[in-house]
Design a protein around this motif. Sequence first.
Motif, PDB file in Angstrom:
ATOM      1  N   MET A  53      78.909 -30.822  15.637  1.00  0.00           N
ATOM      2  CA  MET A  53      80.339 -31.070  15.697  1.00  0.00           C
ATOM      3  C   MET A  53      80.926 -30.311  16.892  1.00  0.00           C
ATOM      4  O   MET A  53      80.635 -29.146  17.092  1.00  0.00           O
ATOM      5  CB  MET A  53      80.984 -30.595  14.390  1.00  0.00           C
ATOM      6  N   GLU A  54      81.751 -30.983  17.658  1.00  0.00           N
ATOM      7  CA  GLU A  54      82.316 -30.338  18.838  1.00  0.00           C
ATOM      8  C   GLU A  54      83.499 -29.449  18.474  1.00  0.00           C
ATOM      9  O   GLU A  54      84.018 -29.503  17.354  1.00  0.00           O
ATOM     10  CB  GLU A  54      82.704 -31.378  19.879  1.00  0.00           C
ATOM     11  N   VAL A  55      83.926 -28.628  19.420  1.00  0.00           N
ATOM     12  CA  VAL A  55      84.984 -27.645  19.193  1.00  0.00           C
ATOM     13  C   VAL A  55      86.242 -28.304  18.631  1.00  0.00           C
ATOM     14  O   VAL A  55      86.786 -27.877  17.609  1.00  0.00           O
ATOM     15  CB  VAL A  55      85.306 -26.883  20.505  1.00  0.00           C
ATOM     16  N   LYS A  56      86.722 -29.349  19.284  1.00  0.00           N
ATOM     17  CA  LYS A  56      87.971 -29.993  18.865  1.00  0.00           C
ATOM     18  C   LYS A  56      87.861 -30.525  17.435  1.00  0.00           C
ATOM     19  O   LYS A  56      88.788 -30.394  16.645  1.00  0.00           O
ATOM     20  CB  LYS A  56      88.344 -31.125  19.823  1.00  0.00           C
ATOM     21  N   GLU A  57      86.709 -31.100  17.088  1.00  0.00           N
ATOM     22  CA  GLU A  57      86.530 -31.625  15.733  1.00  0.00           C
ATOM     23  C   GLU A  57      86.590 -30.510  14.697  1.00  0.00           C
ATOM     24  O   GLU A  57      87.157 -30.681  13.616  1.00  0.00           O
ATOM     25  CB  GLU A  57      85.201 -32.376  15.626  1.00  0.00           C
ATOM     26  N   LYS A  58      85.983 -29.361  15.007  1.00  0.00           N
ATOM     27  CA  LYS A  58      86.009 -28.230  14.079  1.00  0.00           C
ATOM     28  C   LYS A  58      87.431 -27.712  13.892  1.00  0.00           C
ATOM     29  O   LYS A  58      87.844 -27.379  12.782  1.00  0.00           O
ATOM     30  CB  LYS A  58      85.100 -27.104  14.577  1.00  0.00           C
ATOM     31  N   VAL A  59      88.185 -27.629  14.985  1.00  0.00           N
ATOM     32  CA  VAL A  59      89.570 -27.163  14.913  1.00  0.00           C
ATOM     33  C   VAL A  59      90.401 -28.132  14.075  1.00  0.00           C
ATOM     34  O   VAL A  59      91.158 -27.721  13.193  1.00  0.00           O
ATOM     35  CB  VAL A  59      90.172 -26.997  16.329  1.00  0.00           C
ATOM     36  N   LYS A  60      90.244 -29.425  14.323  1.00  0.00           N
ATOM     37  CA  LYS A  60      91.009 -30.428  13.571  1.00  0.00           C
ATOM     38  C   LYS A  60      90.636 -30.409  12.088  1.00  0.00           C
ATOM     39  O   LYS A  60      91.497 -30.570  11.227  1.00  0.00           O
ATOM     40  CB  LYS A  60      90.795 -31.823  14.167  1.00  0.00           C
ATOM     41  N   SER A  61      89.374 -30.193  11.798  1.00  0.00           N
ATOM     42  CA  SER A  61      88.928 -30.120  10.413  1.00  0.00           C
ATOM     43  C   SER A  61      89.574 -28.927   9.702  1.00  0.00           C
ATOM     44  O   SER A  61      90.054 -29.040   8.576  1.00  0.00           O
ATOM     45  CB  SER A  61      87.404 -30.018  10.368  1.00  0.00           C
ATOM     46  N   PHE A  62      89.597 -27.774  10.373  1.00  0.00           N
ATOM     47  CA  PHE A  62      90.218 -26.574   9.803  1.00  0.00           C
ATOM     48  C   PHE A  62      91.705 -26.814   9.569  1.00  0.00           C
ATOM     49  O   PHE A  62      92.218 -26.552   8.478  1.00  0.00           O
ATOM     50  CB  PHE A  62      90.018 -25.374  10.734  1.00  0.00           C
ATOM     51  N   LEU A  63      92.406 -27.315  10.567  1.00  0.00           N
ATOM     52  CA  LEU A  63      93.840 -27.550  10.432  1.00  0.00           C
ATOM     53  C   LEU A  63      94.131 -28.592   9.366  1.00  0.00           C
ATOM     54  O   LEU A  63      95.133 -28.493   8.645  1.00  0.00           O
ATOM     55  CB  LEU A  63      94.441 -27.987  11.772  1.00  0.00           C
ATOM     56  N   GLY A  64      93.250 -29.575   9.232  1.00  0.00           N
ATOM     57  CA  GLY A  64      93.428 -30.633   8.249  1.00  0.00           C
ATOM     58  C   GLY A  64      93.475 -30.120   6.819  1.00  0.00           C
ATOM     59  O   GLY A  64      94.104 -30.729   5.950  1.00  0.00           O
ATOM     60  N   ARG A  65      92.830 -28.980   6.570  1.00  0.00           N
ATOM     61  CA  ARG A  65      92.872 -28.387   5.233  1.00  0.00           C
ATOM     62  C   ARG A  65      94.275 -27.889   4.884  1.00  0.00           C
ATOM     63  O   ARG A  65      94.628 -27.794   3.724  1.00  0.00           O
ATOM     64  CB  ARG A  65      91.879 -27.227   5.127  1.00  0.00           C
ATOM     65  N   PHE A  66      95.048 -27.556   5.897  1.00  0.00           N
ATOM     66  CA  PHE A  66      96.390 -27.016   5.682  1.00  0.00           C
ATOM     67  C   PHE A  66      97.479 -28.066   5.834  1.00  0.00           C
ATOM     68  O   PHE A  66      98.565 -27.925   5.292  1.00  0.00           O
ATOM     69  CB  PHE A  66      96.647 -25.862   6.660  1.00  0.00           C
ATOM     70  N   PHE A  67      97.192 -29.110   6.601  1.00  0.00           N
ATOM     71  CA  PHE A  67      98.175 -30.159   6.873  1.00  0.00           C
ATOM     72  C   PHE A  67      97.696 -31.461   6.232  1.00  0.00           C
ATOM     73  O   PHE A  67      97.556 -32.477   6.898  1.00  0.00           O
ATOM     74  CB  PHE A  67      98.340 -30.356   8.384  1.00  0.00           C
ATOM     75  N   ARG A  68      97.444 -31.439   4.954  1.00  0.00           N
ATOM     76  CA  ARG A  68      96.804 -32.572   4.276  1.00  0.00           C
ATOM     77  C   ARG A  68      97.587 -33.862   4.359  1.00  0.00           C
ATOM     78  O   ARG A  68      97.023 -34.924   4.444  1.00  0.00           O
ATOM     79  CB  ARG A  68      96.571 -32.232   2.815  1.00  0.00           C
ATOM     80  N   LYS A  69      98.882 -33.790   4.306  1.00  0.00           N
ATOM     81  CA  LYS A  69      99.698 -35.004   4.288  1.00  0.00           C
ATOM     82  C   LYS A  69     100.133 -35.425   5.696  1.00  0.00           C
ATOM     83  O   LYS A  69     100.957 -36.305   5.849  1.00  0.00           O
ATOM     84  CB  LYS A  69     100.923 -34.810   3.407  1.00  0.00           C
ATOM     85  N   HIS A  70      99.593 -34.771   6.702  1.00  0.00           N
ATOM     86  CA  HIS A  70     100.014 -35.055   8.075  1.00  0.00           C
ATOM     87  C   HIS A  70      98.795 -35.106   8.993  1.00  0.00           C
ATOM     88  O   HIS A  70      98.043 -34.142   9.064  1.00  0.00           O
ATOM     89  CB  HIS A  70     100.990 -33.973   8.551  1.00  0.00           C
ATOM     90  N   GLU A  71      98.634 -36.205   9.684  1.00  0.00           N
ATOM     91  CA  GLU A  71      97.560 -36.336  10.682  1.00  0.00           C
ATOM     92  C   GLU A  71      98.051 -35.707  11.978  1.00  0.00           C
ATOM     93  O   GLU A  71      99.042 -36.162  12.557  1.00  0.00           O
ATOM     94  CB  GLU A  71      97.231 -37.814  10.900  1.00  0.00           C
ATOM     95  N   ILE A  72      97.407 -34.656  12.427  1.00  0.00           N
ATOM     96  CA  ILE A  72      97.860 -33.924  13.606  1.00  0.00           C
ATOM     97  C   ILE A  72      97.314 -34.568  14.874  1.00  0.00           C
ATOM     98  O   ILE A  72      96.106 -34.751  15.015  1.00  0.00           O
ATOM     99  CB  ILE A  72      97.406 -32.450  13.532  1.00  0.00           C
TER     100      ILE A  72
END
Length: 77
Positions: free
Chosen positions: A1-20
Amino acid sequence: MEVKEKVKSFLGRFFRKHEIDDDEDIFSLGFVNSLFAMQLVMFVEKEFGILISNEDLDTENFKTVNKITSLIESKIK
């Protein structure tokens, strides 16, 4: 998994109802508080084996997925 994907995955845990979007200001969304900011820094340090210095602790460096990714990539090269 690339850096950006890991960051988006982490943030996705906190912003569940919002696609960043990669350039969306996560601070302007109103979900970020000081505790989350510290969790984000700790995630980045642990996940990528880097040290975030005091100089790096600028909200500009953590404002968007792309800025977080750039900071990480600059540290691991």
